[in-house]
Design a protein around this motif. Sequence first.
Motif, PDB file in Angstrom:
ATOM      1  N   LEU A  28       0.814  -1.206   0.000  1.00 52.69           N
ATOM      2  CA  LEU A  28       0.000   0.000   0.000  1.00 52.69           C
ATOM      3  C   LEU A  28       0.851   1.260   0.000  1.00 52.69           C
ATOM      4  O   LEU A  28       0.326   2.369  -0.121  1.00 52.69           O
ATOM      5  CB  LEU A  28      -0.940  -0.002   1.218  1.00 52.69           C
ATOM      6  N   LYS A  29       2.163   1.093   0.138  1.00 52.88           N
ATOM      7  CA  LYS A  29       3.063   2.247   0.112  1.00 52.88           C
ATOM      8  C   LYS A  29       3.361   2.705  -1.310  1.00 52.88           C
ATOM      9  O   LYS A  29       3.906   3.777  -1.526  1.00 52.88           O
ATOM     10  CB  LYS A  29       4.363   1.919   0.840  1.00 52.88           C
ATOM     11  N   LEU A  30       3.000   1.873  -2.288  1.00 50.47           N
ATOM     12  CA  LEU A  30       3.233   2.242  -3.681  1.00 50.47           C
ATOM     13  C   LEU A  30       2.233   3.314  -4.102  1.00 50.47           C
ATOM     14  O   LEU A  30       1.051   3.237  -3.755  1.00 50.47           O
ATOM     15  CB  LEU A  30       3.089   1.019  -4.592  1.00 50.47           C
ATOM     16  N   PRO A  31       2.662   4.323  -4.856  1.00 43.10           N
ATOM     17  CA  PRO A  31       1.719   5.358  -5.305  1.00 43.10           C
ATOM     18  C   PRO A  31       0.746   4.793  -6.338  1.00 43.10           C
ATOM     19  O   PRO A  31       1.103   3.916  -7.125  1.00 43.10           O
ATOM     20  CB  PRO A  31       2.626   6.428  -5.920  1.00 43.10           C
ATOM     21  N   SER A  32      -0.469   5.303  -6.332  1.00 40.86           N
ATOM     22  CA  SER A  32      -1.460   4.842  -7.296  1.00 40.86           C
ATOM     23  C   SER A  32      -1.216   5.499  -8.645  1.00 40.86           C
ATOM     24  O   SER A  32      -0.884   6.678  -8.732  1.00 40.86           O
ATOM     25  CB  SER A  32      -2.872   5.183  -6.814  1.00 40.86           C
ATOM     26  N   THR A  33      -1.376   4.730  -9.702  1.00 44.47           N
ATOM     27  CA  THR A  33      -1.239   5.270 -11.061  1.00 44.47           C
ATOM     28  C   THR A  33      -2.605   5.417 -11.723  1.00 44.47           C
ATOM     29  O   THR A  33      -2.687   5.779 -12.892  1.00 44.47           O
ATOM     30  CB  THR A  33      -0.353   4.349 -11.916  1.00 44.47           C
ATOM     31  N   ASP A  34      -3.662   5.118 -10.992  1.00 41.04           N
ATOM     32  CA  ASP A  34      -5.020   5.177 -11.531  1.00 41.04           C
ATOM     33  C   ASP A  34      -5.748   6.382 -10.957  1.00 41.04           C
ATOM     34  O   ASP A  34      -5.800   6.569  -9.742  1.00 41.04           O
ATOM     35  CB  ASP A  34      -5.774   3.887 -11.192  1.00 41.04           C
ATOM     36  N   THR A  35      -6.327   7.197 -11.839  1.00 41.74           N
ATOM     37  CA  THR A  35      -6.961   8.450 -11.428  1.00 41.74           C
ATOM     38  C   THR A  35      -8.371   8.550 -11.995  1.00 41.74           C
ATOM     39  O   THR A  35      -8.629   8.138 -13.121  1.00 41.74           O
ATOM     40  CB  THR A  35      -6.126   9.654 -11.910  1.00 41.74           C
ATOM     41  N   LEU A  36      -9.247   9.120 -11.199  1.00 42.94           N
ATOM     42  CA  LEU A  36     -10.650   9.336 -11.561  1.00 42.94           C
ATOM     43  C   LEU A  36     -10.887  10.850 -11.592  1.00 42.94           C
ATOM     44  O   LEU A  36     -10.555  11.554 -10.636  1.00 42.94           O
ATOM     45  CB  LEU A  36     -11.544   8.672 -10.512  1.00 42.94           C
ATOM     46  N   ILE A  37     -11.475  11.356 -12.708  1.00 40.88           N
ATOM     47  CA  ILE A  37     -11.727  12.792 -12.850  1.00 40.88           C
ATOM     48  C   ILE A  37     -13.139  12.997 -13.385  1.00 40.88           C
ATOM     49  O   ILE A  37     -13.574  12.281 -14.289  1.00 40.88           O
ATOM     50  CB  ILE A  37     -10.720  13.465 -13.816  1.00 40.88           C
ATOM     51  N   TRP A  38     -13.852  13.979 -12.822  1.00 39.20           N
ATOM     52  CA  TRP A  38     -15.178  14.313 -13.322  1.00 39.20           C
ATOM     53  C   TRP A  38     -15.306  15.821 -13.464  1.00 39.20           C
ATOM     54  O   TRP A  38     -14.497  16.590 -12.921  1.00 39.20           O
ATOM     55  CB  TRP A  38     -16.268  13.740 -12.420  1.00 39.20           C
ATOM     56  N   ASN A  39     -16.312  16.252 -14.199  1.00 44.49           N
ATOM     57  CA  ASN A  39     -16.509  17.669 -14.470  1.00 44.49           C
ATOM     58  C   ASN A  39     -16.973  18.413 -13.231  1.00 44.49           C
ATOM     59  O   ASN A  39     -17.795  17.918 -12.458  1.00 44.49           O
ATOM     60  CB  ASN A  39     -17.535  17.848 -15.592  1.00 44.49           C
ATOM     61  N   LYS A  40     -16.476  19.639 -13.071  1.00 47.10           N
ATOM     62  CA  LYS A  40     -16.814  20.464 -11.916  1.00 47.10           C
ATOM     63  C   LYS A  40     -18.272  20.899 -11.961  1.00 47.10           C
ATOM     64  O   LYS A  40     -18.801  21.263 -13.009  1.00 47.10           O
ATOM     65  CB  LYS A  40     -15.910  21.690 -11.878  1.00 47.10           C
ATOM     66  N   SER A  41     -18.914  20.865 -10.813  1.00 43.20           N
ATOM     67  CA  SER A  41     -20.295  21.330 -10.691  1.00 43.20           C
ATOM     68  C   SER A  41     -20.326  22.839 -10.540  1.00 43.20           C
ATOM     69  O   SER A  41     -19.471  23.425  -9.884  1.00 43.20           O
ATOM     70  CB  SER A  41     -20.963  20.676  -9.481  1.00 43.20           C
ATOM     71  N   ALA A  42     -21.354  23.470 -11.123  1.00 45.59           N
ATOM     72  CA  ALA A  42     -21.498  24.917 -11.003  1.00 45.59           C
ATOM     73  C   ALA A  42     -22.148  25.313  -9.686  1.00 45.59           C
ATOM     74  O   ALA A  42     -22.098  26.481  -9.295  1.00 45.59           O
ATOM     75  CB  ALA A  42     -22.333  25.451 -12.167  1.00 45.59           C
ATOM     76  N   VAL A  43     -22.749  24.339  -8.984  1.00 44.43           N
ATOM     77  CA  VAL A  43     -23.515  24.678  -7.777  1.00 44.43           C
ATOM     78  C   VAL A  43     -22.928  24.101  -6.491  1.00 44.43           C
ATOM     79  O   VAL A  43     -23.379  24.450  -5.406  1.00 44.43           O
ATOM     80  CB  VAL A  43     -24.989  24.208  -7.914  1.00 44.43           C
ATOM     81  N   SER A  44     -21.954  23.229  -6.574  1.00 41.25           N
ATOM     82  CA  SER A  44     -21.415  22.609  -5.366  1.00 41.25           C
ATOM     83  C   SER A  44     -19.905  22.497  -5.436  1.00 41.25           C
ATOM     84  O   SER A  44     -19.356  22.164  -6.489  1.00 41.25           O
ATOM     85  CB  SER A  44     -22.029  21.217  -5.166  1.00 41.25           C
ATOM     86  N   GLN A  45     -19.257  22.789  -4.324  1.00 34.49           N
ATOM     87  CA  GLN A  45     -17.805  22.642  -4.234  1.00 34.49           C
ATOM     88  C   GLN A  45     -17.410  21.327  -3.574  1.00 34.49           C
ATOM     89  O   GLN A  45     -16.238  20.981  -3.536  1.00 34.49           O
ATOM     90  CB  GLN A  45     -17.213  23.814  -3.439  1.00 34.49           C
ATOM     91  N   MET A  46     -18.395  20.627  -3.026  1.00 32.12           N
ATOM     92  CA  MET A  46     -18.135  19.365  -2.331  1.00 32.12           C
ATOM     93  C   MET A  46     -18.849  18.225  -3.054  1.00 32.12           C
ATOM     94  O   MET A  46     -19.961  18.398  -3.563  1.00 32.12           O
ATOM     95  CB  MET A  46     -18.625  19.439  -0.886  1.00 32.12           C
ATOM     96  N   TYR A  47     -18.211  17.071  -3.058  1.00 29.49           N
ATOM     97  CA  TYR A  47     -18.756  15.892  -3.720  1.00 29.49           C
ATOM     98  C   TYR A  47     -18.665  14.722  -2.751  1.00 29.49           C
ATOM     99  O   TYR A  47     -17.917  14.749  -1.772  1.00 29.49           O
ATOM    100  CB  TYR A  47     -17.962  15.573  -4.988  1.00 29.49           C
TER     101      TYR A  47
END
Length: 199
Positions: A58-77
Amino acid sequence: GKSGYYYPDTTYLIRKNTKYDIYISINDTVSITGTTTTPDSTYWIQKLKDTLQYPDSLKLPSTDTLIWNKSAVSQMYLISVTCLDTLNYGMYLTNPTSELNRRTYSPRRNENSYRETSVISLMPSTKTSVVWHILKWFGLHDIGIWIPDANYLRWFQQTAQMSVLDPRFSSVQGNTNCYGFFGSAFAMRDTTFVLKNQP
């Protein structure tokens, strides 16, 4: 379950960016009202791969990333991770086998924690790498991104982070002493398969 009230018209779809009001009457003596404005939708910018390899350390860095589009109404997800099958493992492989699923190992986790197959966390950004230690099982997983309205977010913070409901943060009003939450969230989901590390 069968408890609670469900709108009988199952063909009706909740609309985004729309104000909804609720009115509850109990025995003609108690009335409760609430309002929510449904969040906008979002979309994946970068999904997870169909298959992820759980690392041997678990000390190895992750190479897998998840990205989604920013919401116009919320800063928290909210991000939810759910193991969809804690029993079967091999049946989902390209060449199916009868191999059973097993738990991941984390020194932070006790025996009872594996009974809950879901993990939900608050996210202040639209990008995250895979956090391996939150996965409790290998195999098929559902990944969900939630955009909460303010009421839903307060409910989550109270129940998941504080484990207590404080009436001062209630989002409903009534003609008697009542508290609760009437909120909404947009959710999108995808699946990924987590391959076992070395036994």
